[in-house]
Every structure is written in structure tokens, then in C-alpha cells.
Design a protein around this motif. Structure first.
Motif, PDB file in Angstrom:
ATOM      1  N   GLN A  44       0.814  -1.206   0.000  1.00 30.03           N
ATOM      2  CA  GLN A  44       0.000   0.000   0.000  1.00 30.03           C
ATOM      3  C   GLN A  44       0.847   1.255   0.000  1.00 30.03           C
ATOM      4  N   ARG A  54       0.218   5.381   0.916  1.00 32.36           N
ATOM      5  CA  ARG A  54      -0.720   6.312   1.534  1.00 32.36           C
ATOM      6  C   ARG A  54      -0.314   7.754   1.273  1.00 32.36           C
ATOM      7  N   ALA A 102      -5.494   6.039   0.144  1.00 34.59           N
ATOM      8  CA  ALA A 102      -4.563   4.915   0.108  1.00 34.59           C
ATOM      9  C   ALA A 102      -4.777   4.146  -1.190  1.00 34.59           C
TER      10      ALA A 102
END
Length: 210
Positions: free
Chosen positions: A149, A151, A156
Motif C-alpha cells: 500500500q 498512503r 490509500a
């Protein structure tokens, strides 16, 4: 939901929208690529070997180890979530649980979500699918779904990969390794992954219920 076909470099260069909303990007890579995590060194890849094999070298903005993307052998889905969404979790260690659950539902019997911390192995700093992170999915101890991921202050971007065919030797061939290390990597990771052919539409159906 958007479906795109193109190079891995073009997909990873894509910026998050300024006003992000829930979205799913399904990527179909048109050429092989080895994708390095944001903190990995460039010299981990043998550029000469990669060029000879026709493998593009790309860097993503999310963390983790290297991933080999081969057309027809991997399902790549990005899920975008705006900050403030009911599914948003500030704790990075728990922020992908809901996503893993959607994948597990789509992948069916035996698929389990890893709810613990990072599981490291001797190769996990180098190869993404050699380790196991929170929210990722396994079957009988073998990794099914890898999730990384990125962010920002607004959203996100969860990047998910599922291999329909797993061949660690193809990735090892373009990494800068001593011959004995290359052989050991291939042997150690031969059964690390449980290949699957997920129904992306079924995964999307589970997302829509969240």
C-alpha cells in the motif's frame, strides 16, 4: 471500476486522483516487468539479464520486495480508498484486513487472511512473495494474495497481486545473485506460492457489499 492494458511502468507512474473516491483499477500488463519496492536498491537487478529477457525494470512507490509481472500469469488489482471512508483504518497493521477478507471470499475454500504481523523469511527482503504481511491471503500455508500500500494525506492505494502461475526461476534469472544463491532461492521458494485464477468480477462483487 476501470480496466487498463499497458506497461507496468505506466501503471506505477499513475498518480492518485486529487479528490479520491472508492475505485478499483484492474491492470493487464502488456510486457514482462520486474517491479522493485520503494526501498530496494537498483543494483538488485541484473540489467543485462533483464534486457536480454525483455523484462522491463520498474520501481513502485509502495514497500516490499521484488515482484515479477508476466502477461497472463498474474492478476493485478489496485483498490483506492479515500481517507475518512468507513473502511479506513489508521493502523497500518490492520488497514488491509477488510481487503484480504474480500479476496478470501472470492478465492473460496481454504483461503485464509493473515491477521498477525509481518512474517519474515531469509528471502522476504528481496522477493515480495517470500514473506507474509497483514491482510495477505494464504491457502494451506502458501501465499495466494500479496498486498502493498501507498498512503497520502487524502487516500490509500492498495496494490494486490495473485499469481496464476508461479515460477521463481524466472524472477531469480533477472536478479543479481551468485549462482549458488540463485539455485537456493529457486529451491526455497518453489512452493512458497499457491497459484490461483481468481474471478475478478467475484472479488468486485464482494467489495461492493462492504
Amino acid at each position: 471500476m476501470e480496466r487498463h492494458r499497458g506497461t507496468a511502468s505506466s501503471f506505477h507512474a499513475r498518480e492518485l486522483p486529487e479528490s479520491a473516491t472508492r475505485a478499483v483499477w484492474v491492470h493487464d500488463v502488456s510486457a514482462p516487468a520486474v517491479v522493485l519496492g520503494s526501498a530496494q536498491r537498483d543494483d538488485l537487478v541484473d540489467r543485462q539479464a533483464a534486457t536480454a529477457a525483455g523484462v522491463e525494470v520498474v520501481r513502485r512507490r509502495s514497500g516490499g520486495g521484488a515482484v515479477l509481472l508476466v502477461p497472463g500469469e498474474v492478476v493485478w488489482v489496485d483498490v483506492l480508498l479515500p481517507r475518512g471512508d468507513p473502511l479506513w483504518v489508521d493502523d497500518v497493521g490492520r488497514s488491509t484486513t477488510w481487503l484480504g477478507e474480500a479476496w478470501a471470499e472470492a478465492l473460496g475454500e481454504g483461503a485464509e487472511v493473515h491477521r498477525g504481523g509481518m512474517v519474515h523469511t531469509p528471502w522476504s527482503a528481496l522477493v515480495c512473495f517470500a514473506g507474509l504481511g497483514p491482510g495477505e491471503v494464504t491457502r494451506s500455508g502458501h501465499k495466494l494474495v500479496g498486498i502493498s500500500q501507498r498512503r497520502t494525506r487524502e487516500a490509500a492505494r492498495f496494490q494486490c497481486a495473485v499469481y496464476s502461475r508461479w515460477d521463481p526461476s524466472a524472477l531469480a534469472a533477472v536478479l543479481r545473485l551468485e549462482p549458488e544463491d540463485r539455485t537456493r532461492l529457486v529451491e526455497d521458494l518453489a512452493s512458497a506460492v499457491a497459484p490461483a485464477r481468481p474471478a475478478v468480477d467475484e472479488f468486485l462483487d464482494h467489495l461492493e457489499t462492504l
